[in-house]
Write a protein that holds these residues in place. Sequence first.
Motif, PDB file in Angstrom:
ATOM      1  N   TYR A 173      46.843  -7.334 -28.528  1.00  0.00           N
ATOM      2  CA  TYR A 173      46.525  -6.159 -29.336  1.00  0.00           C
ATOM      3  C   TYR A 173      45.230  -5.471 -28.896  1.00  0.00           C
ATOM      4  CZ  TYR A 173      50.263  -8.032 -32.167  1.00  0.00           C
ATOM      5  OH  TYR A 173      51.491  -8.508 -32.589  1.00  0.00           O
ATOM      6  N   LEU A 175      42.088  -6.235 -28.626  1.00  0.00           N
ATOM      7  CA  LEU A 175      40.976  -6.281 -29.581  1.00  0.00           C
ATOM      8  C   LEU A 175      39.651  -6.470 -28.840  1.00  0.00           C
ATOM      9  CD1 LEU A 175      42.574  -8.592 -32.299  1.00  0.00           C
ATOM     10  CD2 LEU A 175      42.340  -6.106 -32.363  1.00  0.00           C
ATOM     11  N   LEU A 192      39.994  -6.897 -38.168  1.00  0.00           N
ATOM     12  CA  LEU A 192      41.000  -6.308 -37.286  1.00  0.00           C
ATOM     13  C   LEU A 192      41.894  -7.392 -36.680  1.00  0.00           C
ATOM     14  CD1 LEU A 192      38.960  -3.523 -35.427  1.00  0.00           C
ATOM     15  CD2 LEU A 192      40.437  -3.313 -37.432  1.00  0.00           C
ATOM     16  N   LYS A 195      44.629  -8.703 -39.096  1.00  0.00           N
ATOM     17  CA  LYS A 195      45.789  -7.817 -39.253  1.00  0.00           C
ATOM     18  C   LYS A 195      47.012  -8.368 -38.532  1.00  0.00           C
ATOM     19  CE  LYS A 195      47.359  -3.086 -38.300  1.00  0.00           C
ATOM     20  NZ  LYS A 195      47.012  -1.768 -37.698  1.00  0.00           N
ATOM     21  N   TYR A 196      46.814  -9.145 -37.469  1.00  0.00           N
ATOM     22  CA  TYR A 196      47.907  -9.607 -36.628  1.00  0.00           C
ATOM     23  C   TYR A 196      48.231 -11.088 -36.788  1.00  0.00           C
ATOM     24  CZ  TYR A 196      46.711  -5.145 -34.540  1.00  0.00           C
ATOM     25  OH  TYR A 196      46.428  -3.806 -34.364  1.00  0.00           O
ATOM     26  N   GLU A 240      36.639   1.788 -40.497  1.00  0.00           N
ATOM     27  CA  GLU A 240      37.586   1.324 -39.478  1.00  0.00           C
ATOM     28  C   GLU A 240      38.579   0.324 -40.073  1.00  0.00           C
ATOM     29  OE1 GLU A 240      38.007   2.125 -36.116  1.00  0.00           O
ATOM     30  OE2 GLU A 240      36.771   3.836 -36.690  1.00  0.00           O
ATOM     31  N   MET A 241      38.107  -0.534 -40.961  1.00  0.00           N
ATOM     32  CA  MET A 241      38.992  -1.500 -41.626  1.00  0.00           C
ATOM     33  C   MET A 241      40.021  -0.780 -42.492  1.00  0.00           C
ATOM     34  SD  MET A 241      36.326  -4.388 -42.966  1.00  0.00           S
ATOM     35  CE  MET A 241      34.741  -4.526 -42.149  1.00  0.00           C
ATOM     36  N   LYS A 243      41.124   2.219 -42.214  1.00  0.00           N
ATOM     37  CA  LYS A 243      42.067   2.896 -41.317  1.00  0.00           C
ATOM     38  C   LYS A 243      43.106   1.918 -40.777  1.00  0.00           C
ATOM     39  CE  LYS A 243      42.086   5.609 -37.008  1.00  0.00           C
ATOM     40  NZ  LYS A 243      41.206   6.162 -35.924  1.00  0.00           N
ATOM     41  N   ALA A 244      42.654   0.735 -40.386  1.00  0.00           N
ATOM     42  CA  ALA A 244      43.557  -0.264 -39.806  1.00  0.00           C
ATOM     43  C   ALA A 244      44.570  -0.786 -40.819  1.00  0.00           C
ATOM     44  CB  ALA A 244      42.741  -1.425 -39.241  1.00  0.00           C
ATOM     45  N   TYR A 245      44.183  -0.844 -42.098  1.00  0.00           N
ATOM     46  CA  TYR A 245      45.053  -1.410 -43.133  1.00  0.00           C
ATOM     47  C   TYR A 245      45.686  -0.328 -44.008  1.00  0.00           C
ATOM     48  CZ  TYR A 245      43.675  -6.181 -42.026  1.00  0.00           C
ATOM     49  OH  TYR A 245      43.502  -7.385 -41.397  1.00  0.00           O
TER      50      TYR A 245
END
Length: 338
Positions: A173, A175, A192, A195-196, A240-241, A243-245
Amino acid sequence: MKPLLSVIIPVYNAEKYINSCLSSIIQQSFQDFEIIIINDGSTDNSLKVLNEFKNSNKIKNFIVVNKGNGGVSSARNIGLQNAKGQYVTFLDADDIFEKDHFKLLLQGIENNEIDLSVIGFSRELENGQVVRKTFGKTRIRTKDETVADILELDGYNGFLWNKLFKMDLIRRYDLSFNEEVTITEDLLFCVLYIKYIKKSLYNPYPSYHYIVRNNSAMTQRTYGNEFKDSWFTELTSYDEMIKAYSGNKVAENNILAAKAWTTRYLSGLISEAPNEDERLKKISSDLFSFSMRNLIRVLGSSLFSIKNKIVFIVSMIIPKASNKLRKKKAQRLQKESQ
């Protein structure tokens, strides 16, 4: 043969501490690892100490990368680029850890369903005083539960050094560490990464000894000290968190609650800073307003204890008095740690 574990350590002016950190590593009960040291433009004798340690201990998988100063995130990114292990952990050059630290982290991730292994820690002052030690029971957590755990104010937090990551997830991903974020860049990377994952495992045993240095960035960021604009990058981290979630309501709600706590904290730091000016006053007011808009979110969140929620309410009702009290407490703690 490639090592099972890569150990990444950024170093910047750590000549006084790095020997103790490296000694903790070579004394580990688990030995299938490589050490990747990134000397981030140190101006002291850190590089000399590193080379002397490497030569005197004849460590096989010991890599030292010497670079100009670019910050801890750039150093860690170079470490990831050089890592050959199946798993990776990050250490701070001025900390120490017990001989089974790596072994315990690896035991937690041996199950294929576990993608993140977390261990407990002891937070200690330079004078040896233990100010916090993790406790509880070993538990396996889902992705959303792990996000909540890492954001919990009194939880195991977003530190890197008490966690073990899978390199295949990091590479799959793409990262890396955000080099523009200088506060909570570690938390951002962890969230981040989460998330995966499928599941995480947390073992509260405090095998890592986190030493709070009087000259560290976090001890300088306290009530009564000069406010630095770089501290605002923590808000970038939360954005940023979020946005990612996007679309994950449970995680979004927890991240927003954590951000609201942080905006109130930053607002208070500005109010008690000797360099407060009209620009900072306006920003402080905006931050306070964000916290107020999210008051119900904080009070309904599992991230904060009842005591912390009461502290938050008081800080919103009587902000000036609350800021003064926190300043006095910060000054007292600084004196006690010396």
